[in-house]
Design a protein around this motif. Structure first.
Motif, mmCIF file in Angstrom:
data_model
loop_
_atom_site.group_PDB
_atom_site.id
_atom_site.type_symbol
_atom_site.label_atom_id
_atom_site.label_comp_id
_atom_site.label_asym_id
_atom_site.label_seq_id
_atom_site.Cartn_x
_atom_site.Cartn_y
_atom_site.Cartn_z
ATOM 1 N N UNK A 83 0.829 -1.203 0.000
ATOM 2 C CA UNK A 83 0.000 0.000 0.000
ATOM 3 C C UNK A 83 0.858 1.246 0.000
ATOM 4 N N UNK A 84 0.339 2.278 -0.589
ATOM 5 C CA UNK A 84 0.939 3.610 -0.496
ATOM 6 C C UNK A 84 -0.003 4.500 0.309
ATOM 7 N N UNK A 85 0.584 5.244 1.221
ATOM 8 C CA UNK A 85 -0.144 6.208 2.027
ATOM 9 C C UNK A 85 0.587 7.535 1.928
ATOM 10 N N UNK A 96 -3.215 9.305 5.066
ATOM 11 C CA UNK A 96 -4.331 8.777 4.307
ATOM 12 C C UNK A 96 -3.851 7.761 3.282
ATOM 13 N N UNK A 97 -4.741 6.848 2.968
ATOM 14 C CA UNK A 97 -4.455 5.814 1.981
ATOM 15 C C UNK A 97 -4.502 6.411 0.590
ATOM 16 N N UNK A 98 -3.564 5.965 -0.257
ATOM 17 C CA UNK A 98 -3.470 6.445 -1.630
ATOM 18 C C UNK A 98 -3.848 5.347 -2.631
ATOM 19 N N UNK A 99 -3.194 4.195 -2.476
ATOM 20 C CA UNK A 99 -3.375 3.126 -3.448
ATOM 21 C C UNK A 99 -2.821 1.841 -2.871
ATOM 22 N N UNK A 104 5.328 3.768 1.799
ATOM 23 C CA UNK A 104 4.856 2.477 1.329
ATOM 24 C C UNK A 104 4.821 1.517 2.512
ATOM 25 N N UNK A 105 3.956 0.534 2.410
ATOM 26 C CA UNK A 105 3.772 -0.424 3.485
ATOM 27 C C UNK A 105 3.476 -1.787 2.890
ATOM 28 N N UNK A 106 3.778 -2.831 3.647
ATOM 29 C CA UNK A 106 3.615 -4.186 3.146
ATOM 30 C C UNK A 106 2.968 -5.078 4.195
ATOM 31 N N UNK A 107 2.199 -6.035 3.712
ATOM 32 C CA UNK A 107 1.639 -7.046 4.586
ATOM 33 C C UNK A 107 1.624 -8.371 3.851
ATOM 34 N N UNK A 133 -6.040 -6.131 -1.260
ATOM 35 C CA UNK A 133 -5.077 -5.244 -0.616
ATOM 36 C C UNK A 133 -5.871 -4.229 0.199
ATOM 37 N N UNK A 134 -5.326 -3.862 1.335
ATOM 38 C CA UNK A 134 -6.087 -3.087 2.292
ATOM 39 C C UNK A 134 -5.948 -1.586 2.150
ATOM 40 N N UNK A 135 -6.897 -0.878 2.743
ATOM 41 C CA UNK A 135 -6.912 0.581 2.728
ATOM 42 C C UNK A 135 -6.652 1.184 4.098
ATOM 43 N N UNK A 136 -6.493 0.333 5.088
ATOM 44 C CA UNK A 136 -6.302 0.823 6.444
ATOM 45 C C UNK A 136 -4.864 0.615 6.895
ATOM 46 N N UNK A 137 -4.357 1.587 7.652
ATOM 47 C CA UNK A 137 -2.970 1.502 8.101
ATOM 48 C C UNK A 137 -2.701 0.258 8.921
ATOM 49 N N UNK A 138 -3.680 -0.138 9.739
ATOM 50 C CA UNK A 138 -3.423 -1.276 10.634
ATOM 51 C C UNK A 138 -3.478 -2.612 9.916
ATOM 52 N N UNK A 139 -3.701 -2.599 8.625
ATOM 53 C CA UNK A 139 -3.634 -3.832 7.841
ATOM 54 C C UNK A 139 -2.218 -4.129 7.360
#
Length: 125
Positions: free
Chosen positions: A34-36, A45-48, A95-98, A105-111
């Motif tokens: 995810x990109x925030x 905020x979530x971007x994509x 950027x973030x990964x899970x 793919x998630x839209x929330x930071x805690x994902x």
């Protein structure tokens, strides 16, 4: 496990930038990315985002048609191509990964479990 976001900079309104999110210590093949972004004085905020399974993508409404997320598993990197940039796009982009091998793919930071350090994008004339 590290994510390195890069590619930010100063660009004029209407210009383009391509952000990169490179992974080290693990392979991105089975990770949703995810990109925030976080503008000064505002919440992140979530971007994509892009899934790992089939590369499904999703965008926040204000980014649709301007931003494109993609992944190159061979390079262990995810990209965010940003076109038609506006002053309101000015922010630090993260950027973030899970770990998730499906088509979601998630839209929330805690994902997301892993985060890069952020790269600053400034859109100004």
């Amino acid at each position: 496990v590290q994510l390195q976001a890069s590619g930010g900079g100063l660009v004029q309104p209407g210009g383009s930038l391509r952000l990169s999110c490179a992974a080290s210590g693990f392979t991105l093949d089975y990770y949703a990315i995810g990109w925030f972004r976080q503008a000064p004085g505002k919440e992140r905020e979530w971007v994509s985002c892009i899934s790992s399974g089939d590369g499904s993508t999703s965008y926040a409404d204000s980014m649709k048609g301007r931003f494109t997320i993609s992944r190159d598993n061979a390079k262990n990197t995810v990209y965010l191509q940003m076109n038609g940039l506006k002053p309101e796009d000015t922010a630090v982009y993260y950027c973030a990964a899970t770990y998730y091998s499906g088509s979601y793919c998630g839209r929330e930071m805690d994902e997301y479990d892993y985060w890069g350090q952020g790269t600053l994008v400034t859109v100004s004339s």
